[in-house]
Scaffold this motif. Structure first.
Motif, PDB file in Angstrom:
ATOM      1  N   LYS A  27       0.829  -1.204   0.000  1.00 44.43           N
ATOM      2  CA  LYS A  27       0.000   0.000   0.000  1.00 44.43           C
ATOM      3  C   LYS A  27       0.865   1.257   0.000  1.00 44.43           C
ATOM      4  O   LYS A  27       0.611   2.200  -0.743  1.00 44.43           O
ATOM      5  CB  LYS A  27      -0.904   0.024   1.237  1.00 44.43           C
ATOM      6  CG  LYS A  27      -2.126  -0.812   1.142  1.00 44.43           C
ATOM      7  CD  LYS A  27      -3.003  -0.513   2.359  1.00 44.43           C
ATOM      8  CE  LYS A  27      -3.783  -1.706   2.789  1.00 44.43           C
ATOM      9  NZ  LYS A  27      -4.519  -1.483   4.036  1.00 44.43           N
ATOM     10  N   ALA A  28       1.878   1.276   0.839  1.00 51.03           N
ATOM     11  CA  ALA A  28       2.757   2.440   0.923  1.00 51.03           C
ATOM     12  C   ALA A  28       3.498   2.660  -0.386  1.00 51.03           C
ATOM     13  O   ALA A  28       3.650   3.802  -0.847  1.00 51.03           O
ATOM     14  CB  ALA A  28       3.754   2.272   2.073  1.00 51.03           C
ATOM     15  N   GLU A  29       3.970   1.588  -1.018  1.00 50.39           N
ATOM     16  CA  GLU A  29       4.667   1.722  -2.297  1.00 50.39           C
ATOM     17  C   GLU A  29       3.747   2.282  -3.371  1.00 50.39           C
ATOM     18  O   GLU A  29       4.143   3.135  -4.155  1.00 50.39           O
ATOM     19  CB  GLU A  29       5.229   0.371  -2.740  1.00 50.39           C
ATOM     20  CG  GLU A  29       6.433  -0.065  -1.949  1.00 50.39           C
ATOM     21  CD  GLU A  29       6.890  -1.472  -2.306  1.00 50.39           C
ATOM     22  OE1 GLU A  29       6.138  -2.218  -2.979  1.00 50.39           O
ATOM     23  OE2 GLU A  29       8.013  -1.827  -1.886  1.00 50.39           O
ATOM     24  N   GLN A  31       1.142   4.202  -2.949  1.00 46.26           N
ATOM     25  CA  GLN A  31       0.835   5.599  -2.643  1.00 46.26           C
ATOM     26  C   GLN A  31       1.987   6.525  -3.013  1.00 46.26           C
ATOM     27  O   GLN A  31       1.762   7.666  -3.397  1.00 46.26           O
ATOM     28  CB  GLN A  31       0.504   5.764  -1.171  1.00 46.26           C
ATOM     29  CG  GLN A  31      -0.830   5.156  -0.801  1.00 46.26           C
ATOM     30  CD  GLN A  31      -1.074   5.186   0.703  1.00 46.26           C
ATOM     31  OE1 GLN A  31      -0.180   5.485   1.490  1.00 46.26           O
ATOM     32  NE2 GLN A  31      -2.288   4.855   1.095  1.00 46.26           N
ATOM     33  N   ARG A  32       3.217   6.053  -2.930  1.00 47.83           N
ATOM     34  CA  ARG A  32       4.382   6.886  -3.218  1.00 47.83           C
ATOM     35  C   ARG A  32       4.846   6.792  -4.668  1.00 47.83           C
ATOM     36  O   ARG A  32       5.662   7.592  -5.098  1.00 47.83           O
ATOM     37  CB  ARG A  32       5.533   6.498  -2.298  1.00 47.83           C
ATOM     38  CG  ARG A  32       5.325   6.931  -0.873  1.00 47.83           C
ATOM     39  CD  ARG A  32       6.608   6.788  -0.094  1.00 47.83           C
ATOM     40  NE  ARG A  32       7.002   5.408   0.016  1.00 47.83           N
ATOM     41  CZ  ARG A  32       6.849   4.655   1.096  1.00 47.83           C
ATOM     42  NH1 ARG A  32       6.308   5.175   2.150  1.00 47.83           N
ATOM     43  NH2 ARG A  32       7.238   3.417   1.121  1.00 47.83           N
ATOM     44  N   SER A  33       4.328   5.831  -5.398  1.00 46.47           N
ATOM     45  CA  SER A  33       4.791   5.596  -6.755  1.00 46.47           C
ATOM     46  C   SER A  33       4.443   6.760  -7.669  1.00 46.47           C
ATOM     47  O   SER A  33       3.342   7.299  -7.626  1.00 46.47           O
ATOM     48  CB  SER A  33       4.175   4.310  -7.305  1.00 46.47           C
ATOM     49  OG  SER A  33       4.557   4.146  -8.647  1.00 46.47           O
ATOM     50  N   LEU A  34       5.394   7.145  -8.508  1.00 51.69           N
ATOM     51  CA  LEU A  34       5.159   8.180  -9.515  1.00 51.69           C
ATOM     52  C   LEU A  34       4.730   7.560 -10.846  1.00 51.69           C
ATOM     53  O   LEU A  34       4.322   8.258 -11.759  1.00 51.69           O
ATOM     54  CB  LEU A  34       6.423   9.019  -9.717  1.00 51.69           C
ATOM     55  CG  LEU A  34       6.896   9.770  -8.475  1.00 51.69           C
ATOM     56  CD1 LEU A  34       8.210  10.486  -8.776  1.00 51.69           C
ATOM     57  CD2 LEU A  34       5.850  10.742  -7.997  1.00 51.69           C
TER      58      LEU A  34
END
Length: 183
Positions: A27-29, A31-34
């Motif tokens: 989930k964190a990855e 959310q931070r992915s461009l």
């Protein structure tokens, strides 16, 4: 006063459920992915149920013997007492279990229901119940409480065949479950 976290004791030989850790990392990855999502893949929809925020069990086990904590959003003014006493809430929980499983062969029996209140006037409902079907027999001890728009539920479950050997640990887990606030 602000809620900091929930705490409880569990057997020292038990370990955390790594699936929950990996799920949170994913989930964190995301959310931070461009990067945009892959073509043809729809964005994930929010689920209509709450997943455990913590879970523990014996290492290498099948998951039938475990304890987990679920935190669910509820209205800010929600109180568990609005549903009645511990026995009333226990009956609601058992009806929901039977309805969720969608099987006429599920039999849920409330064994005990009790109330405990802490120094912050948080009411903890402790429920002991058995769930049986043709394919499994489980014994559960759950503790429910609400504060600041969240419903906290700790649930410990064991195969009925293991209940006699684990019931003291389950009682200790349930009795130790509490919300910790900072002053």
């Amino acid at each position: 006063m602000h809620l900091k976290y929930a705490e409880f004791i569990y057997p020292s030989s038990w370990v955390g459920d790594q699936t929950l850790l990996y799920r949170e990392v994913r989930k964190a990855e995301l959310q931070r992915s461009l990067d945009p999502p892959p073509i043809g893949r729809s964005p994930s929809r929010p689920r209509n149920f709450s997943e455990p925020v913590a879970a523990f069990g014996p290492p290498g086990s099948s998951g039938e013997l475990n304890v987990s904590v679920i935190v669910s959003p509820v209205p800010q003014d929600f109180t568990i007492e609005a549903f009645g006493g511990p026995k009333d809430v226990g009956e609601v929980v058992l009806r929901r279990i039977a309805r969720t499983r969608k099987s006429p062969d599920i039999n849920a029996t409330l064994i005990d229901a009790a109330l405990r209140e802490d120094a912050e006037n948080v009411k903890y409902y402790k429920l002991e119940f058995r769930v049986e079907s043709p394919s499994f027999r489980r014994h559960n001890v759950a503790v429910c409480c609400a504060r600041n728009g969240k419903l906290y539920t700790m649930n410990a479950q064991a195969p009925e065949s293991a209940w006699e050997s684990i019931q003291k640990e389950f009682a200790a887990m349930a009795d130790s479950f509490s919300l910790v606030v900072d002053a």
